[in-house]
Design an enzyme around this catalytic site. Structure first.
Site, PDB file in Angstrom:
ATOM      1  N   LYS A   1      19.788 -13.132 -31.564  1.00 28.36           N
ATOM      2  CA  LYS A   1      19.117 -11.946 -32.077  1.00 28.36           C
ATOM      3  C   LYS A   1      18.219 -12.313 -33.268  1.00 28.36           C
ATOM      4  O   LYS A   1      18.577 -13.152 -34.101  1.00 28.36           O
ATOM      5  CB  LYS A   1      20.147 -10.893 -32.525  1.00 28.36           C
TER       6      LYS A   1
ATOM      7  N   GLY B   1      24.086  -2.878 -25.419  1.00 30.38           N
ATOM      8  CA  GLY B   1      24.943  -1.995 -26.204  1.00 30.38           C
ATOM      9  C   GLY B   1      26.421  -2.206 -25.991  1.00 30.38           C
ATOM     10  O   GLY B   1      27.221  -1.287 -26.206  1.00 30.38           O
TER      11      GLY B   1
ATOM     12  N   LYS C   1      22.725 -17.109 -24.599  1.00 34.78           N
ATOM     13  CA  LYS C   1      21.381 -17.075 -24.017  1.00 34.78           C
ATOM     14  C   LYS C   1      20.347 -16.799 -25.098  1.00 34.78           C
ATOM     15  O   LYS C   1      20.609 -16.098 -26.082  1.00 34.78           O
ATOM     16  CB  LYS C   1      21.284 -16.039 -22.908  1.00 34.78           C
ATOM     17  N   ASP C   2      19.160 -17.335 -24.893  1.00 32.90           N
ATOM     18  CA  ASP C   2      18.030 -17.019 -25.747  1.00 32.90           C
ATOM     19  C   ASP C   2      17.676 -15.543 -25.631  1.00 32.90           C
ATOM     20  O   ASP C   2      17.958 -14.888 -24.620  1.00 32.90           O
ATOM     21  CB  ASP C   2      16.791 -17.831 -25.331  1.00 32.90           C
TER      22      ASP C   2
ATOM     23  N   LYS D   1       0.826  -1.205   0.000  1.00 29.06           N
ATOM     24  CA  LYS D   1       0.000   0.000   0.000  1.00 29.06           C
ATOM     25  C   LYS D   1       0.862   1.259   0.000  1.00 29.06           C
ATOM     26  O   LYS D   1       0.522   2.273  -0.628  1.00 29.06           O
ATOM     27  CB  LYS D   1      -0.914  -0.028   1.224  1.00 29.06           C
TER      28      LYS D   1
ATOM     29  N   GLU E   1      15.019 -12.937 -24.637  1.00 27.11           N
ATOM     30  CA  GLU E   1      13.975 -13.065 -23.617  1.00 27.11           C
ATOM     31  C   GLU E   1      12.562 -13.047 -24.205  1.00 27.11           C
ATOM     32  O   GLU E   1      11.599 -13.411 -23.518  1.00 27.11           O
ATOM     33  CB  GLU E   1      14.107 -11.971 -22.554  1.00 27.11           C
TER      34      GLU E   1
ATOM     35  N   GLY F   1      24.489  -7.260 -30.439  1.00 31.89           N
ATOM     36  CA  GLY F   1      24.921  -6.623 -31.681  1.00 31.89           C
ATOM     37  C   GLY F   1      26.414  -6.472 -31.792  1.00 31.89           C
ATOM     38  O   GLY F   1      26.960  -6.460 -32.901  1.00 31.89           O
TER      39      GLY F   1
END
Length: 445
Positions: free
Chosen positions: A145, A372, A171-172, A96, A174, A395
């Site tokens: 990618k 990046g 890694k895959d 809350k 996401e 990249g």
């Protein structure tokens, strides 16, 4: 002796009485009211009452040139009020309250009893290094990618290019979810086949973190299906599913591979100075407690920038060996300090315990600053993180002018040169892959 968890907040208000605000939080998030209670009821509810530990007020401009009037408030919450799980604690201290004006949860410290309910990372940084047999340098990871809509042949081709370049982990993406073109068990099979083929070239072991997705009730079965197919690591979008889901997966004895935590959705929670949860708590302390072996987070260097001081705070939370100092809170004689009236609720003396039930041995989680990243940033990453880091690139590997394999090689060359205290420009004279990367992206220092 009563046990407590300690929440630290930063609250902004130009006119508020911060001491009164703190007392209102301590009471409102625990017993609800205090001064109106009859004495007999106070005696009964005293053990459930939150305590104001400290209030530190800052005038405008004191913290930063443009900061407003604010206060750091610390409140101790009795463990008696919540079950031993992170959702219960988070709802207690910030459910809350997160909707009550300009206030940010900046830190949590746990009682020894609460923290003992969590084993933390199953493998941790050391365990990941042991799986790979690499102990003396940063690890290198590459990211799939543009794989949505690709079939298994496309996955196979992209995976080999990454693995053959000398990365330690792949890694895959996401956003690669379960789909008929590349179902998880078939994706794992083809990727590990390519990992074995690449190993003949590189001589390295490799971990492939396949994305664990689907409905929450089926995640454990999905993870076990992937492991049965040969998966040796899992990627998991923790904040979409919740910390408790990560904790359950990590604690499952049949899930026998490291879990990599992705920070998707974190940007909705940590960037504001006035709202949300601090990055070091959200992506550091809570991830480690919940059992993430590796944790991705935005770097200060690349395309999704996080301030450097926040990066270093995450690093500290993931790596600190001093759990007693950095994770634990223990009030001294808490019952004696519990107030009989709200006005007396001003402070609770604290000390840090040296050990408890094994939780002080929480394994370190591997930090993975991301987004990046290109080879010209490697010296900055190693300056800030040393060798206990995973250099993570997408990249910067796939976009290399000489191709994906050369992209991985350029990163390895940059890492090796930095560890030798050699400039990248000097190393590039002997490595065409690194030279091409520097020409494409430059070197930052």
């Amino acid at each position: 002796m009563a046990s407590y968890c300690l929440a630290t907040y930063r609250c902004y208000d130009e006119q508020a009485d911060f001491n009164k605000k703190a007392q209102g939080i301590a009471v409102g998030l625990t017993v609800g009211s205090w001064t109106e209670l009859p004495e007999a009821r106070k005696a009964q509810m005293k053990q459930h009452l939150g305590h104001v530990v400290s209030v530190t007020v800052y005038v405008p401009g004191e913290l930063t040139p443009d900061s407003g009037r604010c206060a750091d408030i610390q409140i101790a919450y009795p463990d008696l009020n919540f079950s031993r799980d992170l959702p219960a604690l988070l709802v207690t201290v910030f459910g809350k309250l997160s909707m009550d004006g300009k206030i940010k949860l900046t830190d949590l410290s746990f009682s020894a009893e609460f923290l003992a309910a969590f084993a933390g990372p199953k493998f941790g940084m050391r365990g990941v290094r042991e799986l790979l047999g690499v102990y003396d340098r940063p690890l290198l990871m590459s990211i799939f990618k543009s794989v949505i809509g690709q079939d298994l042949d496309g996955i196979r081709e992209q995976f080999y290019g990454q693995a053959a370049g000398g990365v330690d982990l792949v890694k895959d993406d996401e956003i690669l979810f379960e789909n008929p073109l590349t179902p998880i068990e078939k994706r794992v099979k083809v990727c590990l086949e390519e990992a074995a083929r690449a190993s003949e070239r590189t001589g390295q072991k490799l971990l492939y973190a396949t994305n664990l997705t689907g409905s929450t009730s089926k995640l454990a079965d999905q993870a076990k299906k992937a492991i049965e197919a040969g998966a040796n690591a899992l990627l998991f979008n923790v904040l979409a599913y919740g910390f408790d889901t990560l904790s359950e997966l990590s604690a499952d004895p049949d899930i026998t591979v490291p879990i990599m935590a992705h920070p998707a959705m974190a940007g909705a929670l940590y960037p504001s100075h006035e709202y949300g949860i601090s990055a070091s708590l959200l992506l550091g302390k809570l991830m480690r407690v919940a059992g993430a072996d590796l944790v991705l987070f935005p770097s200060p260097y690349g395309s999704v920038v996080m301030p450097r001081e926040e990066n270093l705070a995450i690093k500290h939370a993931l790596l600190t060996p001093d759990i007693s100092k950095d994770y634990l809170y223990s009030p001294v004689e808490a019952a004696e300090h519990a107030p009989n009236t709200l006005q007396a609720s001003t402070s609770v003396s604290t000390e840090k315990k040296n050990s408890h039930g094994g939780s002080t041995a929480l394994r370190a989680s591997f930090p993975v600053p991301s987004a990046g990243i290109h080879p010209g940033l490697v010296p900055l990453i190693l300056r800030d993180f040393g060798t206990d880091v995973i250099v993570n690139a997408g990249g910067g590997i796939h976009g290399h002018p000489m191709g994906t394999i050369a992209g991985g090689q350029a990163f390895r060359q940059a890492i090796d040169a930095t560890l030798r205290n050699e400039t990248l420009e000097e190393a590039a004279k002997h490595h065409p892959e690194l030279k091409a990367a520097i020409e494409a992206w430059g070197v930052k220092s």
